[in-house]
Design a protein around this motif. Structure first.
Motif, PDB file in Angstrom:
ATOM      1  N   ALA A   1      12.511  -3.689  17.322  1.00 59.88           N
ATOM      2  CA  ALA A   1      12.715  -2.414  18.023  1.00 59.88           C
ATOM      3  C   ALA A   1      14.044  -1.792  17.637  1.00 59.88           C
ATOM      4  N   HIS A   2      15.107  -2.590  17.565  1.00 67.43           N
ATOM      5  CA  HIS A   2      16.419  -2.059  17.159  1.00 67.43           C
ATOM      6  C   HIS A   2      16.374  -1.578  15.712  1.00 67.43           C
TER       7      HIS A   2
ATOM      8  N   ARG B   1      12.805  -7.706  19.963  1.00 71.17           N
ATOM      9  CA  ARG B   1      13.976  -6.856  20.215  1.00 71.17           C
ATOM     10  C   ARG B   1      14.617  -6.422  18.903  1.00 71.17           C
TER      11      ARG B   1
END
Length: 46
Positions: free
Chosen positions: A28-29, A25
């Motif tokens: 991805a951010h 995550r």
């Protein structure tokens, strides 16, 4: 009843999978610049 090595391994794998998901995550951010356009980021007043 004492825990077996299998239980310890299962707990480790579970925790590792959770950490891997968190890291995915974050990656991805980061790839999305944490929701900000790089051209809009500046040192102006907060």
């Amino acid at each position: 009843m004492p825990k077996t090595n299998d239980a310890a391994l299962d707990a480790f794998i579970t925790a590792k999978n959770e950490i891997d998901a968190m890291l995915a995550r974050l990656v991805a951010h980061s790839a999305d610049h944490f929701g900000y356009s790089p051209v809009d980021v500046n040192w102006g007043p907060c």
